[in-house]
Design a protein around this motif. Sequence first.
Motif, PDB file in Angstrom:
ATOM      1  N   UNK A 108       0.805  -1.218   0.000  1.00 38.91           N
ATOM      2  CA  UNK A 108       0.000   0.000   0.000  1.00 38.91           C
ATOM      3  C   UNK A 108       0.838   1.267   0.000  1.00 38.91           C
ATOM      4  N   UNK A 109       2.138   1.157   0.254  1.00 45.21           N
ATOM      5  CA  UNK A 109       3.000   2.335   0.299  1.00 45.21           C
ATOM      6  C   UNK A 109       3.222   2.843  -1.118  1.00 45.21           C
ATOM      7  N   UNK A 110       2.915   4.109  -1.340  1.00 48.48           N
ATOM      8  CA  UNK A 110       2.980   4.679  -2.681  1.00 48.48           C
ATOM      9  C   UNK A 110       4.415   4.944  -3.124  1.00 48.48           C
ATOM     10  N   UNK A 111       5.229   5.455  -2.228  1.00 45.11           N
ATOM     11  CA  UNK A 111       6.604   5.812  -2.562  1.00 45.11           C
ATOM     12  C   UNK A 111       7.509   4.601  -2.338  1.00 45.11           C
ATOM     13  N   UNK A 112       8.091   4.084  -3.404  1.00 43.73           N
ATOM     14  CA  UNK A 112       8.948   2.901  -3.299  1.00 43.73           C
ATOM     15  C   UNK A 112      10.265   3.199  -2.590  1.00 43.73           C
ATOM     16  N   UNK A 113      10.681   4.461  -2.568  1.00 38.83           N
ATOM     17  CA  UNK A 113      11.906   4.802  -1.849  1.00 38.83           C
ATOM     18  C   UNK A 113      11.738   4.586  -0.349  1.00 38.83           C
ATOM     19  N   UNK A 114      10.521   4.770   0.159  1.00 38.09           N
ATOM     20  CA  UNK A 114      10.265   4.537   1.580  1.00 38.09           C
ATOM     21  C   UNK A 114      10.420   3.056   1.906  1.00 38.09           C
ATOM     22  N   UNK A 115       9.992   2.182   0.992  1.00 42.50           N
ATOM     23  CA  UNK A 115      10.126   0.739   1.224  1.00 42.50           C
ATOM     24  C   UNK A 115      11.598   0.352   1.329  1.00 42.50           C
ATOM     25  N   UNK A 116      12.438   0.932   0.477  1.00 39.34           N
ATOM     26  CA  UNK A 116      13.870   0.628   0.529  1.00 39.34           C
ATOM     27  C   UNK A 116      14.491   1.122   1.832  1.00 39.34           C
ATOM     28  N   UNK A 117      14.078   2.285   2.309  1.00 40.14           N
ATOM     29  CA  UNK A 117      14.624   2.799   3.571  1.00 40.14           C
ATOM     30  C   UNK A 117      14.174   1.948   4.753  1.00 40.14           C
ATOM     31  N   UNK A 118      12.925   1.511   4.730  1.00 36.35           N
ATOM     32  CA  UNK A 118      12.425   0.658   5.809  1.00 36.35           C
ATOM     33  C   UNK A 118      13.187  -0.660   5.840  1.00 36.35           C
ATOM     34  N   UNK A 119      13.477  -1.224   4.665  1.00 34.23           N
ATOM     35  CA  UNK A 119      14.239  -2.475   4.612  1.00 34.23           C
ATOM     36  C   UNK A 119      15.653  -2.287   5.145  1.00 34.23           C
ATOM     37  N   UNK A 120      16.265  -1.144   4.864  1.00 35.78           N
ATOM     38  CA  UNK A 120      17.617  -0.886   5.362  1.00 35.78           C
ATOM     39  C   UNK A 120      17.649  -0.715   6.876  1.00 35.78           C
TER      40      UNK A 120
END
Length: 423
Positions: A306-318
Amino acid sequence: MAAVATCGTGTGSPGSTVAAASKNNVTSFQRRGPKASGSDSGYSRLASIAGTRPSVRNGQLLVSTGLPALDQLLGGGLAVGTVLLIEEDKYNLYSPLLFKYFLAEGIVSGHTLLVASAKEDPAGILQELPAPILDDNCKKEFDEDEYNHKTPETNIKMKIAWRYQLLPKMEARPVSSSRFGHYYDLSKRIPQELIEASKWHGFFLPEKISTLNVEPCSLTHGYVRLLQFIQNIIYEEGFDGSNPQRKQKNILRIGIQSLGSPLWGDNICCTENCDNSHSLMKFLYVLRGLLRASLSACIITMPTHLIQNKAIIARVANLSDTVIGLESFIGSERETNPLYKDYHGLIHIRQIPRLNNLICDVSDVKDLAFKLKRKLFSIERLHLPPDLSDTVSRSSKQDLAESAKLLGPGCGMMAGGEKHLDF
């Protein structure tokens, strides 16, 4: 090593030394005991914690996720002081099972639980945990469930390809009793006596947000209140180690459900350019700092689809230590694909931590699938289905070959050409 003294005058030869030692039943290799002064602190063994074991790779203390097959993929279990992030499937049907496995394992192992949710009451979540299977009836229960799940075609014993016989088997069923990791029956609920005997803390956001008085900051009010709650539990009950516990040491298992959803007051799932996009990252950064300095382990489920910004997903994974993604076949074209007819979805091991080591313990198998039986959630290696019939249409063979190209080298390397793979 202490040398053995020889009797008689002069310097004894090595042969006389061995003879004298064997005669007196004394060996030169002796176990060193405590010091004569009585100070045995340097020789005392570390106190073991129930439900934990050290890693054979890096010596890190591990706890079980409640699913032995998942422990095997993560290098033996979940390391204490780390965060396990589970990317929820599209309809949120299978990720809650891993969440409940983790909590049920904590109750059976005698660990302290901290359950946080903005959607369900933590007391209600504990009531829906699966029941542990006793060692006496464990093999019988799994044999019955496995037999009922199989179709008449799969019950027929057949010879498979040699390349699949050489692959190591996943731990999908118990073979013996073990103190680390247990098995659970999804068709039954955990006994009420175990819940009453356990120690747990609940954080239900709708009940906490009404009494919240915090100063304006970059974090949302729900995240601030949850961090304060976790910090108080860690410090007051001595999980940080600064105030040694008078009783036996224990592990704090933290479970956070659907973090980042709009119910937590975060709008990263609503718009691509949100105002408080860094609020979730700051929360995870502070949470990791609390976990690193305490005897605790955390599991977080997050609706990343549901997260629109894929850059946020990468930061959360890091900012997470271990990341696992669940991909359900419901509503997709793979639901009717004959290649995936025996499975309900795919599981992706996206990230494994590097703890006290330069490399991580990565599994050799990348093609992993899961299926939900009546009593068991199992993780298996994804295999190509055998084609033993000569009446299979050419179109179905082409579909299987095209689907095999989507797999990794474990299953799709030999089926990469135009010719269909036959056993």
